[in-house]
Design an enzyme around this catalytic site. Structure first.
Site, PDB file in Angstrom:
ATOM      1  NE  ARG A   1      48.011  44.082  43.797  1.00 30.65           N
ATOM      2  CZ  ARG A   1      47.429  44.709  42.773  1.00 30.65           C
ATOM      3  NH1 ARG A   1      46.758  45.817  42.980  1.00 30.65           N
ATOM      4  NH2 ARG A   1      47.521  44.224  41.547  1.00 30.65           N
TER       5      ARG A   1
ATOM      6  CE1 TYR B   1      45.216  56.819  51.282  1.00 31.84           C
ATOM      7  CE2 TYR B   1      43.947  56.926  53.311  1.00 31.84           C
ATOM      8  CZ  TYR B   1      44.533  57.557  52.237  1.00 31.84           C
ATOM      9  OH  TYR B   1      44.455  58.927  52.111  1.00 31.84           O
TER      10      TYR B   1
ATOM     11  CE1 TYR C   1      48.067  38.797  48.917  1.00 29.57           C
ATOM     12  CE2 TYR C   1      45.804  39.579  48.802  1.00 29.57           C
ATOM     13  CZ  TYR C   1      47.030  39.384  48.202  1.00 29.57           C
ATOM     14  OH  TYR C   1      47.228  39.762  46.905  1.00 29.57           O
TER      15      TYR C   1
ATOM     16  CB  THR D   1      44.560  41.460  44.717  1.00 32.71           C
ATOM     17  OG1 THR D   1      44.875  41.635  46.096  1.00 32.71           O
ATOM     18  CG2 THR D   1      45.066  42.657  43.936  1.00 32.71           C
TER      19      THR D   1
ATOM     20  CB  ILE E   1      46.699  32.155  46.723  1.00 38.36           C
ATOM     21  CG1 ILE E   1      46.271  31.225  47.869  1.00 38.36           C
ATOM     22  CG2 ILE E   1      45.514  32.999  46.246  1.00 38.36           C
ATOM     23  CD1 ILE E   1      45.672  31.940  49.073  1.00 38.36           C
TER      24      ILE E   1
ATOM     25  CE  LYS F   1      48.013  35.822  46.991  1.00 45.19           C
ATOM     26  NZ  LYS F   1      46.885  36.448  46.235  1.00 45.19           N
TER      27      LYS F   1
END
Length: 293
Positions: A137, A106, A132, A43, A204, A162
């Protein structure tokens, strides 16, 4: 297995293009400063604004410049399973050590869809996978039961996570549900101290881009169970962790890097714009507090 301070590297831009020379220099600085692995095209690396060609170029450069000194965990996530597999196949072909794969965004798949997505990647790609989870997000949340199911289905392929859910109880949920070594990495710098106390083994990190030495020292103190020293370093870094998100990330981080190094610019790609004046003031104050300016 991965541990310690692992920067989610920025992708430097200059005049609209990837600044390869600056990126190679950034990789060298990170390794010299004690970072234990590198994540290109996450990201923070603005992967969503890179073409596939650029995405692969950044991974290749990172692997080349790291030259085996530290592992490279290549960002390979996509909202499209086929595209994620394509990124993983490329990353494997140039020598990356693992793939960081975000929950599909999305599309908002159900937990069954997440299991199908990651199962397809585990069966069809050679690289080990670090999940992740960043529901802030992606909207989609990789729930603890799903993580445990995936790891138990593919114990040799899905090796870590993560976690940027903000839910510290998940460190214990994962540890108890998996029942063996599993690489848990914080995805939130400001929560890395309590996450490590609960059983995580590193972060991370966004902040490690601009404060790699301090972040490495902090993680080393945690690994030694010297939490008094870890708290002392964390207090220096804490305002910087929050300043990194005073405007849309990674714009404040790129501004911070441009203040610390004259060979890096604060350029970001649309739809992001350089950070606002309030964010710049917060970054400047935090850099001074950390002793970096």
């Amino acid at each position: 297995m991965f541990s310690g301070s692992i920067p989610a590297l920025v992708t430097p831009f200059r005049d609209g293009a990837i600044d390869e020379a600056a990126f190679r220099r950034l990789v060298d600085w990170q390794i010299a400063s004690g970072s234990t692995a590198l994540v290109p095209c996450g990201t923070t690396g603005e992967a969503s604004t890179l073409s596939n060609e650029e995405h692969h170029k950044v991974i290749r450069i990172c692997v080349e410049q790291a030259a085996g000194k530290v592992p490279v965990i290549a960002g390979c996530g996509s909202n499209d399973t086929a595209s994620a597999l394509m990124h993983m196949e490329y990353a494997a072909s140039v020598g990356a050590d693992a793939a960081l794969v975000v929950a599909p965004y999305y599309n908002r798949p159900a937990q069954a869809g997440l299991i199908a997505h990651f199962s397809h990647l585990a069966r069809n790609a050679d690289l080990p996978i670090v999940l992740y989870n960043v529901p802030g997000r992606t909207v989609t949340d990789i729930e603890p039961e799903t993580v445990c199911d995936l790891v138990n289905l593919f114990p040799d392929k899905i090796i870590g996570i993560k976690d940027a859910s903000g839910d510290l109880s998940r460190v214990v949920d994962h540890r108890m549900g998996i029942g063996r070594d599993f690489c848990q990495l914080s995805g939130d710098d400001e929560l890395s101290l309590p996450a490590n106390a609960a059983g995580a083994v590193g972060c991370i990190s966004v902040t490690a881009n601009v404060a790699p030495g301090l972040c490495a020292q902090f993680q080393d103190a945690c690994a030694r169970n010297d939490f008094a020293e870890a708290r002392r370093i964390n207090d220096r870094l804490y305002p910087l962790h929050y300043a990194m998100f005073e405007d849309a990330s990674p714009a404040p981080l790129k501004y911070a890097l441009s203040q610390v190094h004259d060979w890096l610019t604060d350029a970001v790609r649309l739809p992001l714009t350089p950070c606002n004046a309030a964010a710049r003031r917060a970054v400047d104050d935090a850099l001074v507090h950390a002793g970096l300016l």
